[in-house]
Design an enzyme around this catalytic site. Sequence first.
Site, PDB file in Angstrom:
ATOM      1  N   CYS A  77      68.185 125.532  11.722  1.00 42.48           N
ATOM      2  CA  CYS A  77      68.784 124.634  12.699  1.00 42.48           C
ATOM      3  C   CYS A  77      70.214 124.245  12.387  1.00 42.48           C
ATOM      4  O   CYS A  77      70.974 124.023  13.162  1.00 42.48           O
ATOM      5  CB  CYS A  77      68.110 123.558  13.434  1.00 42.48           C
ATOM      6  SG  CYS A  77      67.686 122.277  12.242  1.00 42.48           S
ATOM      7  N   GLU A 115      61.735 128.458  17.999  1.00 39.85           N
ATOM      8  CA  GLU A 115      62.052 127.109  18.219  1.00 39.85           C
ATOM      9  C   GLU A 115      63.332 126.725  17.466  1.00 39.85           C
ATOM     10  O   GLU A 115      63.274 127.028  16.434  1.00 39.85           O
ATOM     11  CB  GLU A 115      60.876 126.140  17.514  1.00 39.85           C
ATOM     12  CG  GLU A 115      60.966 124.914  17.778  1.00 39.85           C
ATOM     13  CD  GLU A 115      61.214 124.012  16.492  1.00 39.85           C
ATOM     14  OE1 GLU A 115      61.078 122.790  16.551  1.00 39.85           O
ATOM     15  OE2 GLU A 115      61.328 124.560  15.391  1.00 39.85           O
ATOM     16  N   ARG A 159      61.009 113.690  20.080  1.00 39.68           N
ATOM     17  CA  ARG A 159      61.590 115.251  19.124  1.00 39.68           C
ATOM     18  C   ARG A 159      61.683 115.939  20.222  1.00 39.68           C
ATOM     19  O   ARG A 159      60.892 116.602  20.883  1.00 39.68           O
ATOM     20  CB  ARG A 159      60.554 115.579  18.264  1.00 39.68           C
ATOM     21  CG  ARG A 159      60.975 116.766  17.437  1.00 39.68           C
ATOM     22  CD  ARG A 159      60.048 117.122  16.444  1.00 39.68           C
ATOM     23  NE  ARG A 159      60.412 117.806  15.459  1.00 39.68           N
ATOM     24  CZ  ARG A 159      61.112 117.655  14.374  1.00 39.68           C
ATOM     25  NH1 ARG A 159      61.155 116.395  13.952  1.00 39.68           N
ATOM     26  NH2 ARG A 159      61.639 118.450  13.554  1.00 39.68           N
ATOM     27  N   ARG A 161      63.086 119.700  21.552  1.00 46.34           N
ATOM     28  CA  ARG A 161      63.438 121.022  20.795  1.00 46.34           C
ATOM     29  C   ARG A 161      63.492 121.911  21.873  1.00 46.34           C
ATOM     30  O   ARG A 161      62.613 121.944  22.761  1.00 46.34           O
ATOM     31  CB  ARG A 161      62.280 121.144  19.903  1.00 46.34           C
ATOM     32  CG  ARG A 161      62.547 120.559  18.325  1.00 46.34           C
ATOM     33  CD  ARG A 161      63.711 120.582  17.971  1.00 46.34           C
ATOM     34  NE  ARG A 161      63.899 119.958  16.551  1.00 46.34           N
ATOM     35  CZ  ARG A 161      64.247 118.901  16.229  1.00 46.34           C
ATOM     36  NH1 ARG A 161      64.818 118.197  17.289  1.00 46.34           N
ATOM     37  NH2 ARG A 161      64.262 118.127  14.995  1.00 46.34           N
TER      38      ARG A 161
HETATM   39  C1  LIG Z   1      63.222 124.742  10.941  1.00 41.90           C
HETATM   40  S1  LIG Z   1      62.485 124.992   9.259  1.00 41.90           S
HETATM   41  C2  LIG Z   1      60.948 125.661  10.035  1.00 41.90           C
HETATM   42  C3  LIG Z   1      59.718 124.973   9.493  1.00 41.90           C
HETATM   43  C4  LIG Z   1      58.415 125.744  10.215  1.00 41.90           C
HETATM   44  N1  LIG Z   1      58.431 125.655  11.610  1.00 41.90           N
HETATM   45  C5  LIG Z   1      57.401 124.555  10.055  1.00 41.90           C
HETATM   46  O1  LIG Z   1      56.425 124.168  10.747  1.00 41.90           O
HETATM   47  O2  LIG Z   1      57.302 123.757   9.039  1.00 41.90           O
HETATM   48  C6  LIG Z   1      63.325 126.732   8.738  1.00 41.90           C
HETATM   49  C7  LIG Z   1      62.654 127.225   7.402  1.00 41.90           C
HETATM   50  O3  LIG Z   1      63.609 128.167   7.437  1.00 41.90           O
HETATM   51  C8  LIG Z   1      63.323 128.431   5.817  1.00 41.90           C
HETATM   52  N2  LIG Z   1      64.455 129.493   5.647  1.00 41.90           N
HETATM   53  C9  LIG Z   1      65.881 129.285   5.296  1.00 41.90           C
HETATM   54  N3  LIG Z   1      66.532 130.383   5.225  1.00 41.90           N
HETATM   55  C10 LIG Z   1      65.367 131.470   5.004  1.00 41.90           C
HETATM   56  C11 LIG Z   1      65.355 133.006   4.663  1.00 41.90           C
HETATM   57  N4  LIG Z   1      66.463 133.617   4.428  1.00 41.90           N
HETATM   58  N5  LIG Z   1      64.140 133.437   4.618  1.00 41.90           N
HETATM   59  C12 LIG Z   1      63.219 132.938   5.046  1.00 41.90           C
HETATM   60  N6  LIG Z   1      62.881 131.498   5.289  1.00 41.90           N
HETATM   61  C13 LIG Z   1      64.033 131.085   5.249  1.00 41.90           C
HETATM   62  C14 LIG Z   1      63.639 127.028   5.370  1.00 41.90           C
HETATM   63  O4  LIG Z   1      63.501 127.009   3.945  1.00 41.90           O
HETATM   64  C15 LIG Z   1      62.940 126.321   6.189  1.00 41.90           C
HETATM   65  O5  LIG Z   1      61.707 126.029   5.700  1.00 41.90           O
END
Ligand SMILES: C[S@@+](CC[C@H](N)C(=O)[O-])C[C@H]1O[C@@H](n2cnc3c(N)ncnc32)[C@H](O)[C@@H]1O
Length: 305
Positions: A77, A115, A159, A161
Site C-alpha cells: 500500500c 486488498e 481498520r 480497507r
Molecule cells: C500489505 S502486505 C500483505 C500482507 C498479507 N496480506 C498478510 O496477511 O500478511 C504486502 C506484502 O508484500 C510484500 N512484497 C512487497 N514487494 C514484493 C515483491 N516484489 N514480491 C513479493 N512480495 C512483495 C511485502 O513484503 C509485504 O509483506
Amino acid sequence: MDTIHFIDLFAGIGGFRYAIQNASNKLEVPIKCVFSSEIDKECQRAYQENFGELPKGDITQIVGIPDHDILLAGFPCQPFSIIGNRKGFEDTRGTLFFEIARILAAKKPTAFVLENVKLLVGHNKGKTIKRIIETLEDLGYHTTYKVLNALDFGLPQKRERVFIVGFRKPSIFNWPQKKVQMKSLNDILEMEVPKQYYVSAPIRKKRLSQKLPTKELTIWHENKSGHISVYPFSCALRAGASYNYLLVNGKRRLTSREMLRLQGFPESFKLISSYTQTRKQAGNSLAVPVAQAIIERVFQACGWI
Ligand SMILES: C[S@@+](CC[C@H](N)C(=O)[O-])C[C@H]1O[C@@H](n2cnc3c(N)ncnc32)[C@H](O)[C@@H]1O
C-alpha cells in the site's frame, strides 16, 4: 466437488490464507494452495513455520505460475497511502499492481480478491482506483470494490480497507452486510504482561495530561499531531507507526499475540519473529474475518457451493 486451487501473492504472514482456509472449512469447499510469493525473509520464515511452505520471493522475477481458480493478493500500500510519498503509480512499488494484472492476463483464474488501504479509493482524486478497475475490466474481469471495516466483522479494531473482487464471468456477488457483534477487548488482551511492555513515566504522564484513567479496558490512540483518543477498541495496527501510538489503558504496548488476535489470527499461529518484526507483520497483514466473509461470497458467486 473439484479442489479449488488458489495462489497467495504478497503473502505476508498468511492473513488471506487463513481467510480462505476458514471459508473452506465452513462451507466444505476443498482448496489447495498452488503458489505463494513474499519477498521479506522474516515473513517467509513465519509463513513456512505456520503453513509448511516457503513462499517464492520477488514476484517481479517469477515466471511459470501454476494454473489456479482464485488469486488472492494484499498488494503493498505504500505508494497510495498518506504514510507513503503519494506518488502512486510513479513510485516503482505501485507497479506491483501490474504484476497482478500480468498474472491475471496469463492465467485467467475464475476470480480474484485484492486488498489495499482505504486511501487508495480517494488517491489522486479517484484516478488511481479508476485506473486499477479499468485495467482489470480490460482483462475481461467483472470487477467491483468496497471499503469494509474490521469493526463490523467482530474484531475490536477500526481498520478500513478497500477490497476489489473480480470474476471472469458475469456473477451474482453481494458484499457481506452482516454486522457481527464486536469482541470485547477482554477477549483479546492478556492479563499478565511483562514489564517491558509498560511505557516510561514521562510518556504515561503525557497521556494523563490529556485523558483520565479508565477502569474498563481501553486502547489509547495518539494521532500524528499528538492528540489522544480513547476507545473500547484498537485503531488500525500500522507497520511503520511509533511504538507508543496504541497503548492499553494509556499504559502499555500491545503484545505480539494481542496484535495477531486483533487481526483475527488463530491462537495456533506460531510466533517465531522478534517483537519488532511481528509488529510490522501484524500491521501489514489483514483482518482475517473480513476477507473470509468476502471469500465465502466469492465461493457462492462462482457456484463452488
Ligand atoms: C500489505 S502486505 C500483505 C500482507 C498479507 N496480506 C498478510 O496477511 O500478511 C504486502 C506484502 O508484500 C510484500 N512484497 C512487497 N514487494 C514484493 C515483491 N516484489 N514480491 C513479493 N512480495 C512483495 C511485502 O513484503 C509485504 O509483506
